[in-house]
Write an enzyme that holds these catalytic residues in place. Structure first.
Site, PDB file in Angstrom:
ATOM      1  N   ASP A 254      38.125  38.520  43.217  1.00 43.66           N
ATOM      2  CA  ASP A 254      37.917  37.915  43.096  1.00 43.66           C
ATOM      3  C   ASP A 254      38.689  36.501  43.510  1.00 43.66           C
ATOM      4  OD1 ASP A 254      35.422  38.750  41.195  1.00 43.66           O
ATOM      5  OD2 ASP A 254      36.533  37.655  39.560  1.00 43.66           O
TER       6      ASP A 254
ATOM      7  N   ASP B 281      29.313  37.744  43.704  1.00 44.63           N
ATOM      8  CA  ASP B 281      29.290  37.181  42.436  1.00 44.63           C
ATOM      9  C   ASP B 281      28.109  35.940  43.363  1.00 44.63           C
ATOM     10  OD1 ASP B 281      30.715  38.747  41.189  1.00 44.63           O
ATOM     11  OD2 ASP B 281      32.658  37.610  41.474  1.00 44.63           O
TER      12      ASP B 281
END
Length: 177
Positions: A131, A150
């Site tokens: 991330d 995401d």
């Protein structure tokens, strides 16, 4: 005599399927490409944070859980259970996408599938999901640090929910008439 209306519906379904799988593939590739860029050329893991805008940074996070850091995998068994669980969900989404007749729902499912596959590959390969996108306003962060996969999953799920709510309202209005 052949049914003239069946052929166009069949072709439309095949076209929707093809477009959906292409979109899923493109989301997967874009997700993996952005993760490669932040990992290697930008070396974000070593730098930790790169400020892009006053409200947006690139920040290295190794997400060992699923959405919102839930179900964190603290062991190899947990990691592979998460891989299996998310792969089962991705399979369900792919089957739904294959059967889906509506183009808008197919696109939403494609976003979910492409994002899920990118995150599954990370977890299987690395043991965590990379991330890096950190949207913030001062110290307030409306989201956890996320990635392209995401974002695609979130947008796809929101599109499905909005359409489901609008469709339900539309059916209710038709019944009242």
């Amino acid at each position: 005599m052949a049914d003239v209306t069946a052929a166009p519906a069949s072709l439309r379904l095949k076209s929707n399927r093809s477009a959906a799988f292409v979109i899923a593939f493109l989301i997967f590739v874009f997700d993996q490409a952005t993760k490669w860029v932040v990992t290697y050329p930008l070396q974000l893991r070593q730098v930790d944070t790169i400020e892009i805008l006053p409200f947006f940074d690139l920040r290295w996070v190794e997400n060992r859980g699923v959405s919102l850091g839930l179900l964190s995998a603290g062991s190899e068994l947990g990691r592979w259970l998460l891989v299996g669980m998310t792969a089962a969900i991705a399979t369900f989404v792919a089957v739904w996408m294959w059967k889906e007749k509506r183009r808008d729902d197919s696109v939403a499912l494609a976003l979910v599938l492409g994002g899920a596959l990118g995150n599954i590959l990370d977890r299987a390969r690395l043991g965590y999901v990379v991330d890096f996108a950190d949207l913030h306003f001062g110290e307030w962060r409306p989201f956890l640090v996320f990635n392209v996969g995401d974002a695609a999953i979130t947008i796809g799920v929101l599109l499905l929910l909005v359409r489901a709510l609008l469709m339900r309202d539309g059916k209710d209005k038709k019944k009242e008439s």
